[in-house]
Design a protein around this motif. Sequence first.
Motif, PDB file in Angstrom:
ATOM      1  N   VAL A   1      -6.689   3.517   5.868  1.00 25.77           N
ATOM      2  CA  VAL A   1      -5.507   4.373   5.888  1.00 25.77           C
ATOM      3  C   VAL A   1      -5.908   5.656   6.613  1.00 25.77           C
ATOM      4  O   VAL A   1      -6.924   6.286   6.278  1.00 25.77           O
TER       5      VAL A   1
ATOM      6  N   ALA B   1       0.835   4.986   0.550  1.00 24.04           N
ATOM      7  CA  ALA B   1      -0.034   6.000   1.139  1.00 24.04           C
ATOM      8  C   ALA B   1       0.580   7.384   0.990  1.00 24.04           C
ATOM      9  O   ALA B   1       1.799   7.559   1.033  1.00 24.04           O
TER      10      ALA B   1
ATOM     11  N   ILE C   1      -1.497   2.301   8.169  1.00 20.56           N
ATOM     12  CA  ILE C   1      -2.156   1.369   7.254  1.00 20.56           C
ATOM     13  C   ILE C   1      -2.610   0.147   8.036  1.00 20.56           C
ATOM     14  O   ILE C   1      -1.809  -0.471   8.753  1.00 20.56           O
TER      15      ILE C   1
ATOM     16  N   VAL D   1       0.859  -1.186   0.000  1.00 17.54           N
ATOM     17  CA  VAL D   1       0.000   0.000   0.000  1.00 17.54           C
ATOM     18  C   VAL D   1       0.894   1.234   0.000  1.00 17.54           C
ATOM     19  O   VAL D   1       1.737   1.397   0.900  1.00 17.54           O
TER      20      VAL D   1
END
Length: 698
Positions: free
Chosen positions: A389, A358, A365, A356
């Motif tokens: 998130v 971000a 996360i 992920v």
Amino acid sequence: MVKTEIRMASIEKLFTWPRVIFCWLVFSLALLAWSPAHAAEPRTALVIGNSNYANAYLKNPKNDARAIANQLRKLNFEVITTIDADLRGMRKAINDFGRKLERKKGVGLFYYAGHGMQSNGRNYLIPLKANLDRETDLEFEAVDFKKVLREMDYAGNGINIAILDACRDSPLSRGWSRSAARGLARADSAGDGTLIVYSTSPGQTAADGEHQHSPFTQALLDHLPNPDLTITSLFNKVGWEVKRQTRDKQVPWTSSTPLPEIYLAGGSIQTVTPTITASSQGELSISTEPAGATILVDGGYLGPSPQTLNLPAGKSYRIEARQQGLENATETVRIESGKRHQVKLILTSQQGYLTVQATPIDARIQILNIGPTYQPGMALPPGRYHLKVSKSGYAPVQKWIQVFAGQQVESVVLQQEGSSLLSELGIELVTIPAGSFQMGSDTGDDDEKPVHRVTLRNGFKMMRHEVTRGQFRQFAEATGYRTDAEKNAGGKEGCYAESSTGSNKWDWRDWANWKNVGYSQADNHPVACISYNDAKAFADWLARETGQKFRLPSESEWEYAARAGSQSDYSFGSRKEALCRHGNGADQTAKTQYTAWTTNNCEDGYVYTAPVGSFQANSFGLYDMHGNVWEWTQDCWNDSYQGSPGNGSVWTTGDCGRRVLRGGSWGGKPNWLRSANRTWLGTATRSLNYGFRLVQGQ
């Protein structure tokens, strides 16, 4: 197919040298799984005959066209006849023919008689009033024959026949020299199951005829009514007749892939199918673990497991099982006469590896529906995961994501809490970096050429997802906006849609608009039945309310974002079967309701629109750039990329009454979902598979 998956009449270009007669007769037969059920198929034909050219009068085309039209009516064709058509008239007739063929399905037939030319290996049909001072004028003054073939192929019907009797001595090209050639180009591209019949050999000339009809059309008229002739026998007889009548000066020529024996005469399509006796067959039972996996035999789609079938003995068959998220399993089986064979294919799980990304980078996360703490690149079984998130001072993002086998990057951009409207709407923006790419395709359609370099010196932000039905509802409720479908704009009532789901009967429906597209949608589905005008109104509202600049992307921005660094057909490569992991198109799921469609040999799980973000994102973090709904761009339409901007800006010249759409939709064949594929519609036109997304910036 739904074109609603917008079609442009598409016909292959022709040009003859001074006093060179060019003539081809092309029969394109798109043959899809013929069976006795096709015996009562509808029949639709377009017949065009051009004679009254100002500087190159022809005697026979109008006679040929009228006679062919009369004969086709006797064979139960509904015939559209156009005599002495200019460019606009030919394009309109071809478009009307394609729409009718798409609605009715069955058999489609196109016949053209008149002047034709070849230039640079391309074939053109010449309308009346064509101004051909230079060879390059063909692109703007003539009809590209390839567009007719595209129009017919797009209809997704059972069989298509295209006839060109353009065997005329043409003075129109005298004085041209650079790429002149005798006759026509060797072949017009067509798909599998195609028979091409030329009224003379490639590169040779043919007679216009001294009597009422050309030699080829006269022979065709003589033999077409014969109910005892299969289609191959018919053209064999026509060929021998032309050869005899012209004393070997004109020799017809054919090319084909294997075809069933088809009869045209007698008002119905009949096929002759070889009989396989029981003693020459063996039985094959196929099961999978887990059950329900998709079965293919020698690459052909069979259906979900288990399956039992009888197959011709004495040969080996490749059996394949597929299921999303699992490794494919294959086995080869040799079938023996009179014996039963059993195969069980076990599909093993692949791991997904999730990262992920971000923004801001120090955001927290979490994956809420599992125990382990998130780590970049963590291994997860394929499935759905609840991602969160968050960071202080920013609006948190929670959403369900689908994890697939292999490496996967999920990008999440948090909006500062001051960006209340974007946060309220759930709009995520992805930063697309600056860069260069080769725009277009050398192997695609003519309007995708020439391939040229585009350099975007500044990055921009694009919506991660297509605008959803829920987001559009908030706009409509806040402003009282009524879409073009609701206002019956452009003289059309409602939206172009089916009469009912799965009917494959398409027309303007006064009840259809973004609130009711004729199939089930939730608020997380992409909004549809949206015109260019509607999309622009949403962008203008969002810009006013946020104080930020929002607009439709330029065509080059869209393709750059869709490619995401790739130069292949799709952002992930060129393997069509992999599309079902990356986007929503016409697949085996759609085939359950639209049996006549040409579909991809995979399953994406959706007949109509899917919730946005249901498939894998591209490497820029954008979802649904292949399929789901066609997406409007801001560019005016141009038939090629000659003179297009090289800096990623909006192309503001050309036909600005038509705007470019990209990406294909849930009803699109794999070719229409390519990154380079493009098409156009009028600014007020809307259909049940047109939507949009926006960019932020200048």
